[in-house]
Design a protein around this motif. Sequence first.
Motif, mmCIF file in Angstrom:
data_model
loop_
_atom_site.group_PDB
_atom_site.id
_atom_site.type_symbol
_atom_site.label_atom_id
_atom_site.label_comp_id
_atom_site.label_asym_id
_atom_site.label_seq_id
_atom_site.Cartn_x
_atom_site.Cartn_y
_atom_site.Cartn_z
ATOM 1 N N ILE A 1 0.331 -1.229 -0.212
ATOM 2 C CA ILE A 1 0.047 0.309 -0.262
ATOM 3 C C ILE A 1 0.976 0.766 -0.045
ATOM 4 O O ILE A 1 0.634 2.350 -1.065
ATOM 5 C CB ILE A 1 -1.165 0.383 1.460
ATOM 6 C CG1 ILE A 1 -2.160 -0.488 0.917
ATOM 7 C CG2 ILE A 1 -1.395 1.583 1.471
ATOM 8 C CD1 ILE A 1 -2.744 -1.712 2.525
ATOM 9 N N LEU A 2 1.988 1.215 1.374
ATOM 10 C CA LEU A 2 2.765 2.297 0.654
ATOM 11 C C LEU A 2 3.149 2.394 -0.494
ATOM 12 O O LEU A 2 3.979 3.738 -0.916
ATOM 13 C CB LEU A 2 3.924 2.510 2.097
ATOM 14 C CG LEU A 2 3.395 2.704 3.909
ATOM 15 C CD1 LEU A 2 4.866 2.423 4.604
ATOM 16 C CD2 LEU A 2 3.380 4.067 3.473
ATOM 17 N N PHE A 3 3.872 2.064 -0.768
ATOM 18 C CA PHE A 3 4.937 1.670 -2.430
ATOM 19 C C PHE A 3 3.916 1.667 -3.161
ATOM 20 O O PHE A 3 4.520 2.773 -4.162
ATOM 21 C CB PHE A 3 5.616 0.269 -2.388
ATOM 22 C CG PHE A 3 6.776 0.309 -2.857
ATOM 23 C CD1 PHE A 3 8.038 1.516 -3.023
ATOM 24 C CD2 PHE A 3 6.440 0.062 -4.727
ATOM 25 C CE1 PHE A 3 8.375 1.297 -4.017
ATOM 26 C CE2 PHE A 3 7.627 -0.058 -5.642
ATOM 27 C CZ PHE A 3 8.621 1.089 -5.447
ATOM 28 N N GLY A 4 3.098 1.324 -3.231
ATOM 29 C CA GLY A 4 1.814 2.187 -4.666
ATOM 30 C C GLY A 4 1.465 3.746 -4.431
ATOM 31 O O GLY A 4 1.365 4.193 -5.044
ATOM 32 N N GLY A 5 1.327 3.627 -3.123
ATOM 33 C CA GLY A 5 0.690 5.499 -2.595
ATOM 34 C C GLY A 5 1.994 6.322 -3.605
ATOM 35 O O GLY A 5 1.539 7.357 -4.057
#
Lengths: 427, 233
Positions: free
Chosen positions: B190-194
């Motif tokens: 989720i963090l990396f996608g963000g």
Amino acid sequence: MAEEPTLLPTVLARIASLETADIAIGIPTYNNGETVGHVVEIVQAALCDRLASYRSVIINADAGSTDDTVEKFAGKDLTHSPVVQLTYAVLPGQKLVPLDYEVPDKGRAVKGILRAAQQLQAKACVILAPNLRGLTPAAVGALCRPVLEEKFDFVAPYYKRHKFDGLVTSGLVYPLIRALYGKRIRQPMGGDFAVSGPLVAHYLAQNVWESDKGRVGVDLWMVTEAINKGFKLCQARVGAVSRVFREPAPALSATLAQVLTEIFDLAIRDISVWQRVRGSEEVPLLEAAPDLPLAEVALDPQSSIDSFRLGFKNLQPVWGAVLPPATMLVLKRMGDGPNARFIFPDQAWARTVFDFALGYRLRTMNRDHLLHAFTPLYLAWVASFAGEMRDARPEQAERRFEALCLAFESQKPYLISRWRWPDRFNP
Amino acid sequence: MWQNINKALVDGVHRVLFGVVDFLPGLVVLVVAFLGAVLVAWVLSRLTRSLLRLIKFDKRVEEIGFSSLADWSPNRSPTLLVGKAVWWLIIAFGLLVGLAGFATDLASKIVVQAIAYLPNVIVGLALLIIGTLLARFLARGALIGAVNMQMRSAQFISVVVKWSVLVITAAMVLDHLRIGGDIVKLTFAILFGGVVLALALVVGLGWKDLISRIGSKPTTEQPKDESSTLHRL
């Protein structure tokens, strides 16, 4: 490893058919089809006219051009100036040369030309760049004659330049090489020069040609080697000769990083030589080729000041790793002060360059990072010089460069001290 | 009946006494081992710190590029960090010896599990060191490159690069240590996608003008910067 360019039987057969020559003019090339034809014409004009009494050969060492560079030489094979062509293969990575107008793996091209010149028992070997603009037959003669008639071993070019042209050389390379080696050679990295037969033999006997030094930093190595071994040096005025830019030009930081790498590597190698050198000696300046008037060029210091201030805001931890607090204080004053009084004092500039040399030697941080972090500091010097010399005449600018060189020489004890005792407290 | 009661009472007392007699040596071993470990840990910890100070360990660590180790050390001193590590390793070893005297099965189970887990810890530690060094190297390279390209947001770019590498490193370390399980992977994804989405937006918005200029024909020739005709060398 690619094959030796000079040992191919066809080349040897060609050289054997020519027997001997007094002058060998070598032109390393790589995709210079647009410019090299003009250079060859000028060279031939010089060989037919001013140097007609000498037997001469033109040697082309090509790095595998994909345009019509090689064909440009094929049509110029004349009786009075026959052409010998060598080719050598370079790896794809070696074609990414950061300097604006270099030939990839130039060391191999130069070695090939020197070998051919030696085979021909040439008394003088001249190396010329393939993309010269403003070259005249008189300039070619000016490079050759000191070797042939006055027994000089190395003739460095002395270009007529606008005060704002070639500032990496004027503000960095020239003062640094002069302070280190003690010889006032105005264009130590000028790629157009002449060498004598004995010096050719000396170069070829050195074991550097397969090293990095023999591959990319060959021009500077040849100059410093001639200085270190006591060969007879001079400079020749060649007029307003310049190079045609290859587009896209590499980033300034890449050019600076390559230039500094070459100089700092030499400084590390020649430590025993330059530690004993104090001051500098004049190198004779010979023959005046007719000068053409230079176009006026303006240099706005504002963008350079902005670049420096951006660097000062962001790169203080990087600079602080190599520069002492006193220099950082000078930089802070420059960063905070008004543009009208933006001055990089000569002694602080000299110390900055010396401290970066020491940081490079001690590997204070990754060398690539260190050298690229130098760019805003160089731009600060450019801005300071441009602001100071905005309305100066050429001779005033030249006197300013002389003062800068003297500052480098006066700060040399600082370099020696820091080089010997890098851990000693340095305020 | 009284005899039976008396026998049961005596047996109970005997069992308790035997239990205490069985238990006491183990307890004594545990206490002695712990006290011995404290003593040895104190001596070795001080010895290690003295030795490291003698060889100027803090300075050398900084010189070879591990300066971020100081950020995680007590009083910013890697020497103290190593001293503490030696202290706790010996204390742990002493406790293990004590437990072996106290309850052989428990100690051997702990030892077997600890040995089985050790490779994960070593790989995790190696990942952490490499990740930290890489983050620092890339962040500095990005900072210098961005400054040379005269980008005002050079510091921001450097911080983004640094934390991107650190987040990836942390996720890899936790995965190797088998801590957090799928939650770590999900959080990282989720963090990396963000981060990627944010960067895409930044690049897209920032280059909007550039893309539109490329798409259209210039109406007038751009004046050439005079300084671009200057040679550098």
